[in-house]
Write a protein that holds these residues in place. Structure first.
Motif, short mmCIF file in Angstrom:
data_model
loop_
_atom_site.label_atom_id
_atom_site.label_comp_id
_atom_site.label_asym_id
_atom_site.label_seq_id
_atom_site.Cartn_x
_atom_site.Cartn_y
_atom_site.Cartn_z
N ASP A 105 0.86 -1.18 0.00
CA ASP A 105 0.00 0.00 0.00
C ASP A 105 0.90 1.24 0.00
OD1 ASP A 105 -1.62 2.18 0.70
OD2 ASP A 105 -2.95 0.97 1.94
N PHE A 106 0.94 1.97 -1.13
CA PHE A 106 1.82 3.12 -1.23
C PHE A 106 1.28 4.35 -0.52
CE2 PHE A 106 3.81 0.63 -4.58
CZ PHE A 106 5.15 0.96 -4.43
N GLY A 107 0.00 4.38 -0.21
CA GLY A 107 -0.55 5.51 0.53
C GLY A 107 -0.43 5.37 2.02
N ALA A 108 -0.25 4.15 2.52
CA ALA A 108 -0.29 3.88 3.95
C ALA A 108 0.81 4.53 4.77
CB ALA A 108 -0.29 2.37 4.19
N PRO A 109 2.04 4.71 4.26
CA PRO A 109 3.06 5.32 5.12
C PRO A 109 2.66 6.67 5.72
CG PRO A 109 4.13 4.31 3.24
CD PRO A 109 2.64 4.21 3.01
N GLU A 110 1.76 7.40 5.08
CA GLU A 110 1.29 8.66 5.66
C GLU A 110 0.48 8.45 6.93
OE1 GLU A 110 -0.70 11.28 3.05
OE2 GLU A 110 1.07 11.65 1.79
N ARG A 111 0.02 7.23 7.14
CA ARG A 111 -0.78 6.94 8.34
C ARG A 111 0.07 6.31 9.45
NH1 ARG A 111 -3.82 5.23 3.92
NH2 ARG A 111 -3.43 3.01 4.29
N LEU A 112 1.38 6.22 9.23
CA LEU A 112 2.28 5.62 10.20
C LEU A 112 3.14 6.71 10.86
CD1 LEU A 112 3.43 2.56 8.07
CD2 LEU A 112 1.65 2.61 9.84
N SER A 113 3.95 6.31 11.81
CA SER A 113 4.82 7.26 12.51
C SER A 113 5.74 7.96 11.52
CB SER A 113 5.67 6.52 13.55
OG SER A 113 6.78 7.29 13.94
N PRO A 114 5.63 9.29 11.38
CA PRO A 114 6.52 9.99 10.45
C PRO A 114 7.98 9.88 10.84
CG PRO A 114 5.26 11.56 11.77
CD PRO A 114 4.69 10.21 12.05
N VAL A 115 8.25 9.76 12.14
CA VAL A 115 9.64 9.62 12.59
C VAL A 115 10.20 8.28 12.12
CG1 VAL A 115 11.14 9.43 14.61
CG2 VAL A 115 9.28 11.11 14.57
N ALA A 116 9.42 7.20 12.28
CA ALA A 116 9.88 5.87 11.86
C ALA A 116 10.05 5.80 10.35
CB ALA A 116 8.90 4.81 12.34
N VAL A 117 9.11 6.39 9.60
CA VAL A 117 9.22 6.37 8.14
C VAL A 117 10.45 7.15 7.69
CG1 VAL A 117 8.11 7.08 5.99
CG2 VAL A 117 6.75 6.03 7.80
N ARG A 118 10.71 8.29 8.29
CA ARG A 118 11.90 9.07 7.94
C ARG A 118 13.16 8.26 8.22
NH1 ARG A 118 14.18 11.53 4.53
NH2 ARG A 118 12.17 12.56 4.23
N ARG A 119 13.18 7.51 9.31
CA ARG A 119 14.34 6.68 9.61
C ARG A 119 14.52 5.58 8.56
NH1 ARG A 119 13.47 6.71 16.21
NH2 ARG A 119 14.83 8.52 16.57
N CYS A 120 13.42 5.06 8.02
CA CYS A 120 13.52 4.08 6.92
C CYS A 120 14.16 4.72 5.69
CB CYS A 120 12.13 3.56 6.56
SG CYS A 120 11.32 2.53 7.80
N LEU A 121 13.73 5.93 5.37
CA LEU A 121 14.26 6.62 4.19
C LEU A 121 15.74 6.93 4.37
CD1 LEU A 121 11.32 9.13 3.51
CD2 LEU A 121 11.69 6.88 2.48
N ASP A 122 16.12 7.40 5.55
CA ASP A 122 17.52 7.72 5.80
C ASP A 122 18.39 6.46 5.72
OD1 ASP A 122 16.79 10.35 6.16
OD2 ASP A 122 16.83 10.27 8.36
N ALA A 123 17.91 5.36 6.30
CA ALA A 123 18.67 4.11 6.26
C ALA A 123 18.79 3.60 4.83
CB ALA A 123 18.00 3.06 7.15
N THR A 124 17.72 3.77 4.03
CA THR A 124 17.79 3.33 2.63
C THR A 124 18.84 4.11 1.86
OG1 THR A 124 15.46 2.70 2.68
CG2 THR A 124 16.45 3.03 0.51
N GLU A 125 18.94 5.40 2.13
CA GLU A 125 19.99 6.19 1.46
C GLU A 125 21.37 5.69 1.86
OE1 GLU A 125 21.28 10.82 0.61
OE2 GLU A 125 20.02 10.36 2.35
N ARG A 126 21.56 5.38 3.13
CA ARG A 126 22.86 4.87 3.57
C ARG A 126 23.16 3.52 2.90
NH1 ARG A 126 24.28 5.16 9.89
NH2 ARG A 126 23.85 7.33 9.31
N ILE A 127 22.15 2.68 2.81
CA ILE A 127 22.33 1.38 2.14
C ILE A 127 22.64 1.60 0.66
CG2 ILE A 127 21.07 -0.69 1.40
CD1 ILE A 127 19.60 -0.53 4.15
N GLY A 128 21.97 2.57 0.03
CA GLY A 128 22.21 2.85 -1.38
C GLY A 128 23.65 3.24 -1.65
N TRP A 129 24.22 4.11 -0.82
CA TRP A 129 25.62 4.49 -0.99
C TRP A 129 26.52 3.27 -0.84
CZ3 TRP A 129 27.23 8.63 -3.28
CH2 TRP A 129 26.52 9.82 -3.21
N ALA A 130 26.21 2.39 0.10
CA ALA A 130 27.04 1.19 0.30
C ALA A 130 26.92 0.24 -0.89
CB ALA A 130 26.63 0.49 1.60
#
Length: 457
Positions: free
Chosen positions: A251-276
């Protein structure tokens, strides 16, 4: 630099591309872009796709009239083994570029070349354990400073008594290699632990919850990573026939209904993984899976390939209507060394897919609904018209896709259909169907009739 669909079409259409995939749906954005000349798959495409997208289709399912819930590799082995007889001399002297969902196997290439064609395959994914083995990934996450669940590796069969002191009475045991949740078990007792098969290695982790997020990322040939849209993973939706840990949609709309702090941490971790990943030499699309616990995000694994949600991501990108390249098209181009220009889209995307699986005994599907757009009226699904995916899904509609042909022997765990819509079908945990989702699943089941014990009698 390829930046638009028009640019891609001018490059892709003269160069014949062969898609090899377990389910044709997974390459739908490539079909819409006119990028494929032919497609080999385990499961059959929905009726009318060959004519609609101007592609030559061959599947194992159309010959065996059998569908199961296992991985697609064996099915692709079956169709490639028949390939010379299916295409005859039509492919002789042709040059085909591989447009694959995941990796490619040498005997698939040999089967294509036995037809007289030449298959051009992209460079292999770098040979690093951290890209394919969940146990190696956990150590890699720690090295990158990306939080992950506490875990250990055991051999033989997990010992509940020994492990409960470390992880509690409930923990997760996984095969180190696998996808879609296959080989993942929730262990709640000594009896459940004893029922597991013996393996050389089990990855055993603390059970931290069921709310899972997947984030798409992309590493271009320039080595620069991009973070794309997150989606809630629908996992273990029992009412749709999915077992614990089994992928049931997104569900691509659902992250807006979840903790914005947790979702932001997912995005930040994905960027770190992408660089690696860029440092390891990986190029193309990837996905990172996380589980949320309050405001925290713990990394579970990465998938260095297109995923079961990538096609729907591509549909949301195509729906922008600005001519930019959908991610699956970018992936195929970049894997073949063609640089593309992509831009992350921060806007909300309302795209949902739910996989509904067969949970009964093996049975012959005597009556099967027709793929297309439906609306739910008084508890019944009423067909409104032709549709292949999200792009044709109007307000209040649900698109049925990935259906078995009538007469197919449907085995336990096999896909009966995917429901594609714009409204949430589950609660924010991604496991429990809403009332509307339950109504759609129940109405879908009423569109099917089955023979007895796998027969039509």
């Amino acid at each position: 630099m390829i930046a638009t669909l028009d640019d891609a079409a001018r490059l892709l259409r003269p160069a014949a591309h062969l898609g090899i995939v377990s389910r044709p749906l997974y390459l739908l954005p490539l079909l819409r872009a006119g990028a494929l000349t032919a497609l080999l798959s385990s499961e059959a495409a929905d009726a009318g796709w060959a004519e609609r997208f101007g592609v030559e289709l061959h599947s194992l399912e159309e010959h065996t009239l059998s569908r199961d819930g296992g991985p697609g590799g064996p099915g692709l082995d079956g169709v490639t083994a028949r390939l010379a007889g299916l295409v005859g001399a039509r492919w002789r002297g042709r040059e085909l570029r591989l447009a694959g969902y995941g990796g490619q196997r040498g005997h698939w290439t040999a089967a294509v070349e036995a037809t007289g064609a030449r298959l051009l395959v992209p460079p292999p994914v770098p040979d690093h354990e951290v890209l394919v083995d969940k146990t190696a990934m956990r150590g890699w996450f720690d090295h990158l400073g990306v939080p992950a669940p506490a875990s250990t590796v055991v051999s033989g069969r997990p010992d509940h008594r020994a492990l409960r002191d470390r992880f509690g009475a409930v923990f997760v045991a996984q095969s180190p290699r696998g996808s879609g949740g296959n080989g993942t078990h929730l262990v709640r007792s000594a009896e459940e632990a004893a029922a597991l098969p013996e393996r050389e290695r089990w990855l055993v982790s603390e059970y931290v919850g069921d709310t899972a997020i997947n984030v798409h990322g992309f590493v271009g040939v320039d080595g620069l990573p991009q973070v794309l849209r997150p989606s809630l993973q629908l996992i273990g939706v029992e009412a749709a026939g999915a077992g614990f840990g089994q992928y049931a949609g997104c569900d691509f709309g659902a992250p807006e209904r979840l903790s914005p702090v947790a979702v932001r941490r997912c995005l930040d971790a994905t960027e770190r993984i992408g660089w690696a990943l860029a440092g390891l030499g990986y190029r193309g699309v990837f996905g990172a899976d996380f589980v949320l616990r309050d405001d925290h995000a713990l990394a579970l694994e990465i998938n260095c390939r297109m995923q079961g949600s990538s096609w729907l991501l591509g549909e949301t990108e195509l729906e922008r209507g600005d001519g930019r390249l959908p991610t699956p098209v970018r992936h195929v181009l970049e894997r073949h060394g063609v640089p593309t220009l992509g831009k992350p889209d921060p806007d909300r995307a309302d795209g949902v897919q739910l996989t509904v699986r067969h949970t009964g005994a093996p049975a012959r599907a005597v009556r099967v609904p027709e793929a297309g757009a439906y609306v739910l009226r008084e508890g019944a699904l009423v067909r409104r018209g032709d549709a292949a995916g999200l792009l044709e899904c109007g307000p209040g509609e649900t698109v049925l896709v990935n259906l078995p042909p009538a007469g197919t022997l449907v085995r336990p765990g096999a896909v009966l259909a995917r429901l594609v819509t714009r409204s949430p079908l589950t609660a924010p945990d991604g496991r429990t169907l809403t009332a509307g989702g339950r109504g759609l699943v129940d109405a879908l089941h009423r569109l099917y009739s089955f023979g007895v014990s796998g027969t039509e009698g």
